[in-house]
Design a protein around this motif. Sequence first.
Motif, mmCIF file in Angstrom:
data_model
loop_
_atom_site.group_PDB
_atom_site.id
_atom_site.type_symbol
_atom_site.label_atom_id
_atom_site.label_comp_id
_atom_site.label_asym_id
_atom_site.label_seq_id
_atom_site.Cartn_x
_atom_site.Cartn_y
_atom_site.Cartn_z
ATOM 1 N N ARG A 197 0.808 -1.221 0.000
ATOM 2 C CA ARG A 197 0.000 0.000 0.000
ATOM 3 C C ARG A 197 0.839 1.269 0.000
ATOM 4 N N VAL A 198 2.094 1.159 0.373
ATOM 5 C CA VAL A 198 2.948 2.353 0.508
ATOM 6 C C VAL A 198 4.279 2.117 -0.196
ATOM 7 N N GLN A 199 4.748 3.143 -0.875
ATOM 8 C CA GLN A 199 6.061 3.049 -1.515
ATOM 9 C C GLN A 199 7.137 3.286 -0.454
ATOM 10 N N VAL A 200 8.088 2.387 -0.368
ATOM 11 C CA VAL A 200 9.114 2.438 0.694
ATOM 12 C C VAL A 200 10.496 2.569 0.071
ATOM 13 N N ASP A 201 11.253 3.520 0.602
ATOM 14 C CA ASP A 201 12.653 3.676 0.204
ATOM 15 C C ASP A 201 13.486 2.793 1.140
ATOM 16 N N GLU A 202 13.961 1.690 0.599
ATOM 17 C CA GLU A 202 14.694 0.722 1.424
ATOM 18 C C GLU A 202 15.943 1.331 2.056
ATOM 19 N N ASN A 203 16.655 2.156 1.321
ATOM 20 C CA ASN A 203 17.877 2.780 1.861
ATOM 21 C C ASN A 203 17.546 3.709 3.025
ATOM 22 N N ARG A 204 16.479 4.503 2.822
ATOM 23 C CA ARG A 204 16.083 5.420 3.899
ATOM 24 C C ARG A 204 15.614 4.633 5.119
ATOM 25 N N PHE A 205 14.882 3.540 4.855
ATOM 26 C CA PHE A 205 14.420 2.710 5.965
ATOM 27 C C PHE A 205 15.601 2.158 6.766
ATOM 28 N N GLU A 206 16.646 1.705 6.043
ATOM 29 C CA GLU A 206 17.811 1.148 6.718
ATOM 30 C C GLU A 206 18.534 2.202 7.547
ATOM 31 N N GLN A 207 18.616 3.418 7.009
ATOM 32 C CA GLN A 207 19.260 4.507 7.756
ATOM 33 C C GLN A 207 18.481 4.842 9.037
ATOM 34 N N GLU A 208 17.153 4.930 8.879
ATOM 35 C CA GLU A 208 16.318 5.232 10.046
ATOM 36 C C GLU A 208 16.387 4.109 11.077
ATOM 37 N N LEU A 209 16.464 2.876 10.576
ATOM 38 C CA LEU A 209 16.541 1.732 11.483
ATOM 39 C C LEU A 209 17.840 1.769 12.280
ATOM 40 N N ILE A 210 18.936 2.070 11.589
ATOM 41 C CA ILE A 210 20.235 2.157 12.272
ATOM 42 C C ILE A 210 20.205 3.263 13.326
ATOM 43 N N PHE A 211 19.623 4.413 12.968
ATOM 44 C CA PHE A 211 19.530 5.538 13.900
ATOM 45 C C PHE A 211 18.690 5.152 15.124
ATOM 46 N N TYR A 212 17.587 4.461 14.877
ATOM 47 C CA TYR A 212 16.694 4.039 15.952
ATOM 48 C C TYR A 212 17.387 3.049 16.885
ATOM 49 N N LEU A 213 18.110 2.096 16.288
ATOM 50 C CA LEU A 213 18.797 1.092 17.104
ATOM 51 C C LEU A 213 19.932 1.707 17.907
ATOM 52 N N GLU A 214 20.590 2.725 17.351
ATOM 53 C CA GLU A 214 21.658 3.413 18.090
ATOM 54 C C GLU A 214 21.098 4.114 19.323
ATOM 55 N N ARG A 215 19.898 4.667 19.178
ATOM 56 C CA ARG A 215 19.269 5.340 20.319
ATOM 57 C C ARG A 215 18.922 4.344 21.427
ATOM 58 N N LEU A 216 18.659 3.107 21.035
ATOM 59 C CA LEU A 216 18.311 2.075 22.009
ATOM 60 C C LEU A 216 19.520 1.296 22.511
ATOM 61 N N ASP A 217 20.678 1.606 21.982
ATOM 62 C CA ASP A 217 21.880 0.852 22.365
ATOM 63 C C ASP A 217 22.250 1.149 23.825
ATOM 64 N N ILE A 218 22.530 0.092 24.591
ATOM 65 C CA ILE A 218 22.870 0.256 26.016
ATOM 66 C C ILE A 218 24.271 -0.266 26.323
ATOM 67 N N SER A 219 25.099 -0.383 25.313
ATOM 68 C CA SER A 219 26.447 -0.922 25.514
ATOM 69 C C SER A 219 27.246 -0.081 26.503
ATOM 70 N N GLU A 220 27.224 1.237 26.322
ATOM 71 C CA GLU A 220 28.000 2.121 27.203
ATOM 72 C C GLU A 220 27.467 2.074 28.627
ATOM 73 N N GLU A 221 26.143 2.032 28.763
ATOM 74 C CA GLU A 221 25.543 1.987 30.102
ATOM 75 C C GLU A 221 25.955 0.710 30.832
ATOM 76 N N LYS A 222 26.011 -0.393 30.116
ATOM 77 C CA LYS A 222 26.411 -1.664 30.744
ATOM 78 C C LYS A 222 27.857 -1.596 31.219
ATOM 79 N N VAL A 223 28.722 -1.014 30.397
ATOM 80 C CA VAL A 223 30.141 -0.895 30.769
ATOM 81 C C VAL A 223 30.290 -0.004 32.001
ATOM 82 N N ARG A 224 29.609 1.150 31.985
ATOM 83 C CA ARG A 224 29.734 2.084 33.114
ATOM 84 C C ARG A 224 29.138 1.496 34.387
#
Length: 291
Positions: A197-224
Amino acid sequence: MQQSMTGYGRDERTSQNLRIKTEIRALNSKFLDFSPRIPKELADKEAEIRNLITDELKRGKVMLSIELELDDDSNLEVQVDEARFKAYFNRFNSLSEKVNSQSSDLVKLALQAPDVIKQQEIDPESLPWKDIKAGIKGAIDQCLDFRKQEGDTLTSKLSDYISNIRGGLKSVEENDASRTDNIRTRLQKNLDEIKDRVQVDENRFEQELIFYLERLDISEEKVRLKQHLDYFDEVLQKEDFAGKKLGFISQEIGREINTIGSKANHAEIQRTVVMMKDELEKIKEQNLNIV
C-alpha cells in the motif's frame, strides 16, 4: 573496614574520692552532631572533650554524659542553713495552725525546702582530669567496638545487594544479545505488511533503522554500570569511613540503571531493571548508617 554510626560505650572508674561515670550514645546524622552533658566543674574542658570525640567518632549524632560523684558518703560535709530552716518551719507551722492541722511532717518539709541543706561541692581544682579523660577514651573505645561489629554486618549486606545488581546486569547482557535482532525483525515485519500500500525507500528505511537502534543501544551503560559496581566493592572493602563516597557511587549506579530501563524496550530487561532498582534502594538505606 566500615563502621556503623550507631554505637554505645560506657566506662566507670574511681579516682581519688570520685566515682567517674561516662556514657556515649551515637546515632545517625549527616555530620558530627555532638551533644555533651557534663558537670559544670568540667566547663573549661569542653573544647578538649569535643576534640576527643571528633577525632575518634568522625560522624553521627553523639551524646556524651559524664557524672562525677563523691565516693565516700561518710566524709560528705552536709551544711544546714539553720536560719532558713527556722524560717520555713515557722511559716509552715503558722499555716498548719490556721487550718487546725496537727501534721508531724513540718520538720521534713522544712529540711526539703530550697537551699536549706547544702552538700559538699566538688572542687574543680582537685579534679583528676587525667582519669576523667581516660574514662572518656574508655567509653569511646567501647563505642567504636560496637560500631565496628555493626559495620561488619552492614558490609555483608551491601556486598549482597551489589552482587544481586551484578547478577541483574548479567541477565541484561544475556537478553541484550538478541534484543536488537528482535527489534529489527519486528520493524521489518511491520514494513512488509504495508509494502503493498505504501512506496518504501529501502535505503532510507535502513538509515532510520540504524539511527533508531543506536538510540536504544545500552552498551555504554552496561560498561559504566559494571565499573561503578566494581568501584563500590573496592571502596567498601578497602577504605575506612566511606559512607559519603559510597552514597555518591550509588547515585551513579542509579543513573545507569535508569538509562538502561528507559532504553530497554524489552519486557525481561525491564523486569530486571525493577529488581536492580529495588536492590539499589536497599543500598541507599544502609549507606545512611555508615560513618
